[in-house]
Design a protein around this motif. Structure first.
Motif, PDB file in Angstrom:
ATOM      1  N   ASP A   1     -18.267   3.172   3.672  1.00 34.63           N
ATOM      2  CA  ASP A   1     -17.816   3.846   4.890  1.00 34.63           C
ATOM      3  C   ASP A   1     -16.442   4.474   4.712  1.00 34.63           C
ATOM      4  OD1 ASP A   1     -18.253   4.294   7.849  1.00 34.63           O
ATOM      5  OD2 ASP A   1     -16.362   3.186   7.912  1.00 34.63           O
ATOM      6  N   GLN A   2     -15.588   3.864   3.895  1.00 34.10           N
ATOM      7  CA  GLN A   2     -14.218   4.337   3.722  1.00 34.10           C
ATOM      8  C   GLN A   2     -14.055   5.321   2.572  1.00 34.10           C
ATOM      9  OE1 GLN A   2     -11.455   3.501   5.857  1.00 34.10           O
ATOM     10  NE2 GLN A   2     -13.308   3.059   7.023  1.00 34.10           N
ATOM     11  N   GLY A   3     -15.117   6.023   2.212  1.00 31.95           N
ATOM     12  CA  GLY A   3     -14.999   7.072   1.212  1.00 31.95           C
ATOM     13  C   GLY A   3     -15.769   6.824  -0.056  1.00 31.95           C
ATOM     14  N   GLY A   4     -16.521   5.726  -0.127  1.00 33.89           N
ATOM     15  CA  GLY A   4     -17.259   5.419  -1.339  1.00 33.89           C
ATOM     16  C   GLY A   4     -18.357   6.408  -1.672  1.00 33.89           C
TER      17      GLY A   4
ATOM     18  N   GLN B   1     -12.732   9.738   5.695  1.00 30.28           N
ATOM     19  CA  GLN B   1     -12.966   9.158   4.375  1.00 30.28           C
ATOM     20  C   GLN B   1     -11.953   9.667   3.347  1.00 30.28           C
ATOM     21  OE1 GLN B   1     -15.282  10.648   6.266  1.00 30.28           O
ATOM     22  NE2 GLN B   1     -16.787   9.061   6.765  1.00 30.28           N
ATOM     23  N   GLN B   2     -11.634  10.968   3.403  1.00 27.60           N
ATOM     24  CA  GLN B   2     -10.680  11.522   2.444  1.00 27.60           C
ATOM     25  C   GLN B   2      -9.294  10.919   2.638  1.00 27.60           C
ATOM     26  OE1 GLN B   2     -11.077  15.704   3.182  1.00 27.60           O
ATOM     27  NE2 GLN B   2     -12.944  15.916   1.960  1.00 27.60           N
ATOM     28  N   LEU B   3      -8.880  10.748   3.897  1.00 25.40           N
ATOM     29  CA  LEU B   3      -7.581  10.140   4.155  1.00 25.40           C
ATOM     30  C   LEU B   3      -7.557   8.686   3.693  1.00 25.40           C
ATOM     31  CD1 LEU B   3      -6.698  11.560   7.696  1.00 25.40           C
ATOM     32  CD2 LEU B   3      -5.795  12.266   5.479  1.00 25.40           C
ATOM     33  N   ALA B   4      -8.656   7.962   3.903  1.00 30.46           N
ATOM     34  CA  ALA B   4      -8.711   6.563   3.475  1.00 30.46           C
ATOM     35  C   ALA B   4      -8.525   6.455   1.967  1.00 30.46           C
ATOM     36  CB  ALA B   4     -10.038   5.937   3.898  1.00 30.46           C
ATOM     37  N   CYS B   5      -9.117   7.371   1.211  1.00 31.43           N
ATOM     38  CA  CYS B   5      -8.961   7.351  -0.245  1.00 31.43           C
ATOM     39  C   CYS B   5      -7.528   7.673  -0.663  1.00 31.43           C
ATOM     40  CB  CYS B   5      -9.932   8.340  -0.888  1.00 31.43           C
ATOM     41  SG  CYS B   5     -11.674   7.856  -0.740  1.00 31.43           S
ATOM     42  N   GLN B   6      -6.772   8.363   0.199  1.00 32.58           N
ATOM     43  CA  GLN B   6      -5.373   8.693  -0.087  1.00 32.58           C
ATOM     44  C   GLN B   6      -4.409   7.629   0.431  1.00 32.58           C
ATOM     45  OE1 GLN B   6      -4.645  12.600   1.596  1.00 32.58           O
ATOM     46  NE2 GLN B   6      -6.579  13.388   0.783  1.00 32.58           N
ATOM     47  N   GLY B   7      -4.942   6.582   1.059  1.00 28.69           N
ATOM     48  CA  GLY B   7      -4.089   5.535   1.594  1.00 28.69           C
ATOM     49  C   GLY B   7      -3.526   5.836   2.962  1.00 28.69           C
ATOM     50  N   VAL B   8      -4.123   6.792   3.685  1.00 29.72           N
ATOM     51  CA  VAL B   8      -3.670   7.145   5.030  1.00 29.72           C
ATOM     52  C   VAL B   8      -4.699   6.642   6.036  1.00 29.72           C
ATOM     53  CG1 VAL B   8      -3.108   9.018   6.631  1.00 29.72           C
ATOM     54  CG2 VAL B   8      -2.421   9.168   4.228  1.00 29.72           C
ATOM     55  N   VAL B   9      -4.235   5.908   7.027  1.00 29.19           N
ATOM     56  CA  VAL B   9      -5.105   5.396   8.085  1.00 29.19           C
ATOM     57  C   VAL B   9      -5.148   6.419   9.212  1.00 29.19           C
ATOM     58  CG1 VAL B   9      -5.468   3.557   9.769  1.00 29.19           C
ATOM     59  CG2 VAL B   9      -4.537   3.020   7.512  1.00 29.19           C
TER      60      VAL B   9
ATOM     61  N   MET C   1      -1.111   6.953   9.759  1.00 28.57           N
ATOM     62  CA  MET C   1      -0.112   6.037   9.223  1.00 28.57           C
ATOM     63  C   MET C   1      -0.302   5.915   7.719  1.00 28.57           C
ATOM     64  SD  MET C   1       0.439   1.973  10.033  1.00 28.57           S
ATOM     65  CE  MET C   1      -0.970   1.511   9.007  1.00 28.57           C
ATOM     66  N   GLY C   2       0.816   5.969   6.976  1.00 27.08           N
ATOM     67  CA  GLY C   2       0.757   5.816   5.531  1.00 27.08           C
ATOM     68  C   GLY C   2       2.100   6.130   4.913  1.00 27.08           C
ATOM     69  N   ALA C   3       2.103   6.377   3.610  1.00 26.82           N
ATOM     70  CA  ALA C   3       3.330   6.765   2.926  1.00 26.82           C
ATOM     71  C   ALA C   3       3.766   8.153   3.393  1.00 26.82           C
ATOM     72  CB  ALA C   3       3.121   6.749   1.417  1.00 26.82           C
ATOM     73  N   SER C   4       5.061   8.441   3.269  1.00 23.66           N
ATOM     74  CA  SER C   4       5.633   9.658   3.839  1.00 23.66           C
ATOM     75  C   SER C   4       4.946  10.917   3.336  1.00 23.66           C
ATOM     76  CB  SER C   4       7.135   9.712   3.520  1.00 23.66           C
ATOM     77  OG  SER C   4       7.703  10.899   4.018  1.00 23.66           O
ATOM     78  N   GLU C   5       4.786  11.065   2.010  1.00 19.33           N
ATOM     79  CA  GLU C   5       4.229  12.293   1.458  1.00 19.33           C
ATOM     80  C   GLU C   5       2.782  12.484   1.891  1.00 19.33           C
ATOM     81  OE1 GLU C   5       5.494   9.821  -0.273  1.00 19.33           O
ATOM     82  OE2 GLU C   5       7.472  10.579  -0.866  1.00 19.33           O
ATOM     83  N   GLN C   6       2.009  11.396   1.865  1.00 21.70           N
ATOM     84  CA  GLN C   6       0.597  11.506   2.233  1.00 21.70           C
ATOM     85  C   GLN C   6       0.424  11.887   3.698  1.00 21.70           C
ATOM     86  OE1 GLN C   6       1.790   9.188   0.262  1.00 21.70           O
ATOM     87  NE2 GLN C   6       0.415   8.880  -1.482  1.00 21.70           N
ATOM     88  N   VAL C   7       1.253  11.320   4.585  1.00 21.50           N
ATOM     89  CA  VAL C   7       1.132  11.634   6.009  1.00 21.50           C
ATOM     90  C   VAL C   7       1.479  13.093   6.267  1.00 21.50           C
ATOM     91  CG1 VAL C   7       2.111  11.179   8.296  1.00 21.50           C
ATOM     92  CG2 VAL C   7       1.500   9.276   6.800  1.00 21.50           C
TER      93      VAL C   7
END
Length: 725
Positions: free
Chosen positions: A274-277, A452-460, A475-481
């Protein structure tokens, strides 16, 4: 909120009952679930709806140990919340209660569910409630889907019949229904079918002791001794088409195509997918997808729902191969703890209850899964529901946001910048960035596979409808958000907006006050000007849809459904904010009981609170098809007056009051902390209720001032919404 690495302890009690325990040190509430491996497919063929009726009656019938108090009111009296759910192969009762009252509440739940006294008048009332629910839901997408699942079932199997229940299927005499309910209960509400889940800050040994006490209540002599293996419900038909307002395909892989593994490992695999697999493995037409193990109505399947045009059943080969390939990659890996996954939810309660229910039903299915040598997720057993838009009405086609600056005059955007102390609630947020966006009276369509793409990048990405519009929280790291926001708002599309839900839900939406223009919140710096321009252009081209026509005047005696809401407004002082939250919890169960059973006004009844500035508003809502607006107004006024009299009796005896942290919800996850702060900002305030510093118990002066406000009945506001307005 440190310590998310804790693992769920799954074991058996001395009675052989399956228990799932999870220790989370920072919790102030406990979340518990009592699930039984019995559902509507187990009920007798001559009484469809019996399992659903039993669930209702167990919740609303007077408790043997507390005269004239039902389970809902008892848990509400413990400052908790309780609900129940009957599905095809499992029924579960779940609650949240303060840690200090967990033993009392769980003991009462177990005793009522295992050793009930089913009142005849309660049975008669709940048949009416279920009949009203049936007619209200008849044309919904959920009921259409259940009809599609019945069409795919084997003729003669209980899954091929409708089990919702209504006045026709439950038309037997009340005495006969009582005997049928008691017989059904004695056969199936027993230890071999019981699963207990407890999530709390208590030590595991103490939680296990509580689970043992629950199991002891379900020891009965004449129960079905063992849970028989599940007989497949699926017939030879593999496809069925449904007409609805969406375009999607729902694929279902039955349990006999699953790999031979544990229920918890299958849950982790479904979440991984579900989270991008499945990114890069799906047909290009797929715009979004969801994966769920043991979905509602088809608990013996793994479900994959794909949204997008031009999808067809020939895609089943691609999908089956994708699932099998991903299983080979995932198998034998150590999945992340479920608790770390649930940090992306606003509360731990809902995912915990869902997980326990999932474990209960999948454990019942495990004897029928394939062996290690069988091909997994093979297409030969696959079933499919095809959702096609109706030709009788226009579909909600997204409107592409154009980049021309002359499209519309840019709308202003309200902005908040700052962290507002959310790190106090969740220390993980010290290292995180986020962006919250609110779009009033808008419904959005995100770019394909965004979640799904955001989940793979570590962004919720947390997306929800908040009664008055759309809310997005990243929510996530600064660059990814920053990167995610730019792509998200540039490609976002807008759908025609209508206030969702039944009449009562639409009326409740008018209780909440939110900004009338778009709003954003960033922690450390204002949002980029380019992002604001994209948001302004897009919002200017939104589809407002048909407005919800709410009236302040009582309609005449006309046929059809009518929803009425009575609003009490209080100055938003710190004391009143606490007292309003206390009253909402203390009154909710009794309000439902009064509306449904004492006055029989209707089956829809709710209390909602808008903790906004400068006034808090408490709304009391009822929906009915049997009574006029004047009758509902009069009855509601009397009920509300009596509810507040009971509340003030409790407040006046301060020796019985709980601590403030047992009354106020506190965030349990980082997303939950951000969400509570975001809602407070949108409501005009800055400090969420759980971080408000105010004396508790309340002073005599505060209670006296509240009494004076509540007793001014002429200042109560009435709102009406009907099919005739």
């Amino acid at each position: 909120m440190a310590g998310v690495e804790q693992a769920i302890q799954s074991q058996s009690t001395i009675h052989g009952v399956r228990t799932h325990l999870l220790h989370v040190p920072h919790l102030r509430e406990a979340h518990v679930s009592i699930a039984l491996q019995v559902g509507y497919l187990d009920e007798p063929s001559d009484h469809p709806g019996l399992a659903h009726l039993l669930e209702h009656v167990l919740m609303t019938s007077p408790m043997a140990c507390h005269e004239d108090v039902d389970l809902i009111s008892f848990i509400q009296g413990c400052h908790g919340r309780i609900n129940a759910n009957t599905e095809d192969r499992v029924t579960d009762f779940h609650a949240s209660v303060p840690i200090s009252l967990l033993d009392v509440a769980l003991n009462a739940m177990a005793r009522q569910l295992a050793q009930p006294q089913l009142a005849l008048d309660t049975i008669a009332n709940e048949v009416k409630v279920i009949d009203a629910e049936f007619h209200a839901r008849q044309n919904t997408a959920q009921m259409q889907r259940l009809g599609g699942l019945r069409a795919l079932s084997r003729p003669g199997h209980s899954a091929s019949c409708c089990h919702h229940g209504n006045a026709t299927t439950l038309m037997a005499s009340v005495d006969l229904l009582h005997d049928e309910l008691m017989g059904f209960h004695q056969r199936y509400y027993c230890q071999p079918r019981l699963t207990v889940g407890i999530l709390s800050s208590l030590p595991e040994a103490e939680m296990q002791h509580l689970a043992e006490k629950v199991a002891h209540y379900f020891l009965v002599d004449n129960a079905v001794p063992q849970v028989a293996p599940v007989r497949s419900a699926w017939g030879i038909r593999r496809y069925h088409s449904l007409t609805a307002g969406l375009t999607a395909m729902e694929w279902l892989w039955p349990a006999d195509t699953w790999p031979a593994t544990s229920a918890s490992y299958l849950s982790s695999f479904a979440h991984y997918l579900d989270q991008g697999g499945l990114l890069g493995m799906l047909p290009p037409e797929v715009k979004d997808y969801r994966v769920e193990l043991a979905p509602q109505g088809a608990s013996d399947t793994l479900q994959l729902i794909c949204h997008g045009r031009r999808l067809n059943v020939s895609d089943e080969d691609i999908l089956s191969d994708a699932l099998a390939q991903q299983w080979r990659m995932f198998n034998h890996k150590i999945p992340p703890p479920m608790l770390s996954i649930w940090q992306h939810f606003p509360s731990l309660a809902a995912p915990w209850w869902h997980w326990v229910r999932q474990q209960a039903v999948v454990e019942r299915l495990l004897p029928s899964v394939s062996s290690d040598t069988s091909p997994v997720f093979c297409r030969s057993q696959l079933r499919c529901l095809a959702w096609r838009p109706s030709t009788a009405r226009p579909s909600c086609t997204p409107s592409k946001v154009k980049s021309s600056p002359t499209d519309h005059r840019p709308a202003p955007v309200k902005q908040w910048v700052g962290r507002y102390g959310v790190e106090v609630d969740a220390s993980e947020l010290i290292e995180q960035q986020w962006l919250a966006c609110y779009l009033p009276a808008a419904q959005v369509s995100l770019p394909p596979l965004t979640r799904q793409q955001l989940a793979c990048q570590g962004v919720v990405l947390y997306e929800k409808h908040i009664q008055t519009g759309a809310s997005l929280l990243l929510m996530g790291a600064s660059e990814q958000v920053a990167t995610a926001c730019a792509g998200l708002f540039d490609a976002m599309q807008y759908l025609p907006y209508e206030t969702p839900g039944i009449l009562a839900q639409r009326l409740i939406s008018s209780l909440y006050r939110r900004p009338h223009i778009p709003a954003v919140w960033c922690p450390d710096a204002p949002p980029a000007s380019a992002l604001l321009r994209m948001l302004q252009r897009g919002y200017g081209q939104r589809h407002s849809g048909v407005p919800c026509r709410i009236s302040s005047r009582c309609p005449g005696d006309k046929s059809g459904e009518l929803a009425v809401m009575v609003i009490i407004s209080l100055p938003a002082t710190p004391a009143n904010r606490y007292l309003a939250a206390f009253a909402e919890r203390q009154q909710a169960g009794e309000f439902l009981h009064q509306v449904r059973h004492q006055h029989q006004l209707g089956y829809v009844a709710a209390i909602r609170r808008d903790d906004a500035v400068p006034f808090i508003r408490i709304g009391y809502v009822v929906q009915s098809s049997q009574h006029s607006g004047q009758v509902l107004m009069t009855a509601l006024g009397d009920i509300i007056t009596r509810l507040w009299e009971a509340t003030f009796e409790v407040l006046d005896d301060q020796s019985t009051l709980l601590q403030a942290d047992a009354v106020i919800n506190t965030p349990e996850t980082p997303i939950g902390a951000l969400d509570l702060q975001w809602l407070q900002l949108l409501g005009g305030g800055e400090i969420p209720l759980h971080r408000l510093i105010t004396p508790w118990p309340p002073s005599e002066h505060d209670i006296k001032a509240l009494k004076a406000t509540v007793q001014r009945t002429d200042e109560r506001e009435y709102r009406f919404l009907s099919s005739e307005i």
